[in-house]
Motif scaffolding. Sequence first.
Motif, PDB file in Angstrom:
ATOM      1  N   THR A  13      -9.209 -20.305   6.363  1.00  0.00           N
ATOM      2  CA  THR A  13      -8.167 -19.884   5.434  1.00  0.00           C
ATOM      3  C   THR A  13      -8.162 -18.363   5.374  1.00  0.00           C
ATOM      4  N   LEU A  14      -7.035 -17.815   4.929  1.00  0.00           N
ATOM      5  CA  LEU A  14      -6.952 -16.365   4.771  1.00  0.00           C
ATOM      6  C   LEU A  14      -7.913 -15.892   3.683  1.00  0.00           C
ATOM      7  N   THR A  15      -8.063 -16.688   2.651  1.00  0.00           N
ATOM      8  CA  THR A  15      -9.013 -16.344   1.588  1.00  0.00           C
ATOM      9  C   THR A  15     -10.427 -16.219   2.134  1.00  0.00           C
ATOM     10  N   GLU A  16     -10.813 -17.157   3.003  1.00  0.00           N
ATOM     11  CA  GLU A  16     -12.149 -17.087   3.603  1.00  0.00           C
ATOM     12  C   GLU A  16     -12.296 -15.830   4.443  1.00  0.00           C
ATOM     13  N   ALA A  17     -11.271 -15.492   5.197  1.00  0.00           N
ATOM     14  CA  ALA A  17     -11.336 -14.293   6.036  1.00  0.00           C
ATOM     15  C   ALA A  17     -11.508 -13.045   5.188  1.00  0.00           C
ATOM     16  N   LEU A  18     -10.740 -12.933   4.105  1.00  0.00           N
ATOM     17  CA  LEU A  18     -10.807 -11.754   3.248  1.00  0.00           C
ATOM     18  C   LEU A  18     -12.127 -11.693   2.482  1.00  0.00           C
ATOM     19  N   ASP A  19     -12.619 -12.845   2.030  1.00  0.00           N
ATOM     20  CA  ASP A  19     -13.915 -12.884   1.347  1.00  0.00           C
ATOM     21  C   ASP A  19     -15.032 -12.409   2.278  1.00  0.00           C
ATOM     22  N   THR A  20     -15.014 -12.913   3.508  1.00  0.00           N
ATOM     23  CA  THR A  20     -16.050 -12.541   4.474  1.00  0.00           C
ATOM     24  C   THR A  20     -15.975 -11.064   4.812  1.00  0.00           C
ATOM     25  N   LEU A  21     -14.754 -10.566   4.955  1.00  0.00           N
ATOM     26  CA  LEU A  21     -14.575  -9.149   5.266  1.00  0.00           C
ATOM     27  C   LEU A  21     -15.064  -8.275   4.114  1.00  0.00           C
ATOM     28  N   ALA A  22     -14.799  -8.703   2.880  1.00  0.00           N
ATOM     29  CA  ALA A  22     -15.260  -7.944   1.713  1.00  0.00           C
ATOM     30  C   ALA A  22     -16.782  -7.912   1.643  1.00  0.00           C
ATOM     31  N   GLN A  23     -17.411  -9.034   1.933  1.00  0.00           N
ATOM     32  CA  GLN A  23     -18.875  -9.112   1.893  1.00  0.00           C
ATOM     33  C   GLN A  23     -19.510  -8.276   3.003  1.00  0.00           C
ATOM     34  N   ALA A  24     -18.867  -8.264   4.163  1.00  0.00           N
ATOM     35  CA  ALA A  24     -19.437  -7.551   5.317  1.00  0.00           C
ATOM     36  C   ALA A  24     -19.284  -6.041   5.190  1.00  0.00           C
ATOM     37  N   GLY A  25     -18.233  -5.580   4.509  1.00  0.00           N
ATOM     38  CA  GLY A  25     -18.009  -4.138   4.368  1.00  0.00           C
ATOM     39  C   GLY A  25     -17.806  -3.466   5.718  1.00  0.00           C
ATOM     40  N   GLU A  26     -18.533  -2.377   5.940  1.00  0.00           N
ATOM     41  CA  GLU A  26     -18.356  -1.618   7.182  1.00  0.00           C
ATOM     42  C   GLU A  26     -18.863  -2.380   8.401  1.00  0.00           C
ATOM     43  N   ASP A  27     -19.650  -3.425   8.200  1.00  0.00           N
ATOM     44  CA  ASP A  27     -20.162  -4.233   9.316  1.00  0.00           C
ATOM     45  C   ASP A  27     -19.166  -5.285   9.784  1.00  0.00           C
ATOM     46  N   GLY A  28     -18.074  -5.479   9.054  1.00  0.00           N
ATOM     47  CA  GLY A  28     -17.124  -6.538   9.387  1.00  0.00           C
ATOM     48  C   GLY A  28     -15.967  -6.045  10.228  1.00  0.00           C
ATOM     49  N   ARG A  29     -15.571  -6.844  11.208  1.00  0.00           N
ATOM     50  CA  ARG A  29     -14.390  -6.561  12.024  1.00  0.00           C
ATOM     51  C   ARG A  29     -13.601  -7.839  12.213  1.00  0.00           C
ATOM     52  N   VAL A  30     -12.291  -7.688  12.308  1.00  0.00           N
ATOM     53  CA  VAL A  30     -11.396  -8.820  12.511  1.00  0.00           C
ATOM     54  C   VAL A  30     -11.101  -8.967  13.993  1.00  0.00           C
ATOM     55  N   LEU A  31     -11.121 -10.211  14.475  1.00  0.00           N
ATOM     56  CA  LEU A  31     -10.801 -10.517  15.867  1.00  0.00           C
ATOM     57  C   LEU A  31      -9.515 -11.333  15.914  1.00  0.00           C
ATOM     58  N   ALA A  32      -8.543 -10.855  16.684  1.00  0.00           N
ATOM     59  CA  ALA A  32      -7.303 -11.614  16.889  1.00  0.00           C
ATOM     60  C   ALA A  32      -7.233 -11.987  18.372  1.00  0.00           C
ATOM     61  N   GLY A  33      -6.384 -11.282  19.146  1.00  0.00           N
ATOM     62  CA  GLY A  33      -6.289 -11.612  20.569  1.00  0.00           C
ATOM     63  C   GLY A  33      -7.513 -11.209  21.366  1.00  0.00           C
ATOM     64  N   GLY A  34      -8.136 -10.092  20.991  1.00  0.00           N
ATOM     65  CA  GLY A  34      -9.377  -9.662  21.622  1.00  0.00           C
ATOM     66  C   GLY A  34      -9.239  -8.988  22.968  1.00  0.00           C
ATOM     67  N   GLN A  35      -8.016  -8.708  23.420  1.00  0.00           N
ATOM     68  CA  GLN A  35      -7.846  -8.144  24.758  1.00  0.00           C
ATOM     69  C   GLN A  35      -8.340  -6.702  24.857  1.00  0.00           C
ATOM     70  N   SER A  36      -8.343  -5.977  23.763  1.00  0.00           N
ATOM     71  CA  SER A  36      -8.903  -4.622  23.743  1.00  0.00           C
ATOM     72  C   SER A  36     -10.293  -4.600  23.133  1.00  0.00           C
ATOM     73  N   PHE A  37     -10.496  -5.430  22.096  1.00  0.00           N
ATOM     74  CA  PHE A  37     -11.740  -5.337  21.345  1.00  0.00           C
ATOM     75  C   PHE A  37     -12.920  -5.990  22.066  1.00  0.00           C
TER      76      PHE A  37
END
Length: 275
Positions: A13-37
């Motif tokens: 869920t989007l809520t789970e993604a945002l919660d995890t990102l908030a908890q991770a802080g500077e250590d968190g990154r979002v992955l979508a297509g991943g072709q550059s990352f």
Amino acid sequence: MKPAPFDLVRAETLTEALDTLAQAGEDGRVLAGGQSFVPMLNMRLARPGVLIDIMGLAELRAADLVKGALRIGAGVRQVELARRPDLADRLPLLAAAIPYVGHVQTRSRGTVCGSLAHADPSAELPLVLIALGGEIHLRTKKARRTVAARDFFLGMMATAMQPGEMLEAASFPLRRPGEGFGFREVARRHGDYAVVAVAAVAGPEGVRLAVGGVSDVPALRDLPDPESGDLEDALNDFAWSLDAREDLHATPRYRRELVRRLGREAIEEAVRCRS
């Protein structure tokens, strides 16, 4: 080479993604297509502690017409945008540029917003968004904010995104009556990052030109109409004002010459296409 160790969260869920990102802080990154990352992970140029996969979230896969713009969610793949039957009519500049974005294989996986978040100064999608005066929509667990494209890109692969924020969507303004567009690019091979790319918008109020691949961020300037006779000097001034990079592909002088030549071609095309 292999990535440094990290935790992978496939958000349901989007809520789970945002919660995890908030908890991770500077250590968190979002992955979508991943072709550059993902290549950056493999070369250990990026070392997130937590990687949050958002591609299973249906609410981020929409591309809708909202308030005179096409709002493209973070999960929309580049190939999906390219296949829109109304793209050439509603967003002709984006339609002209997207065939130059990577290759067929990368466009089938890469996302529009992923390219924007990556912020490579030679990438076509940030260039088009800046030329059109588009916006970036950012979101955290507790708040949303919108940033003008010209203020979002801060440097080479650097943006105004803060820890805990994710790029939720981007808005590309639709073609308005009386506007014309032009796009030109020079690359070593089709699909490579641009040595220089330019995007021109000609409207009733004047002409503006966006330039990518020259400096660490795409540059934008209002320029005279070709009929005024002042365009050549204005393009020369614009080219010399840019902090042109030198690398294996081109010298600063060559890049400035391309700005002048490609800029004139794109502007002339945009003026011809005004309707």
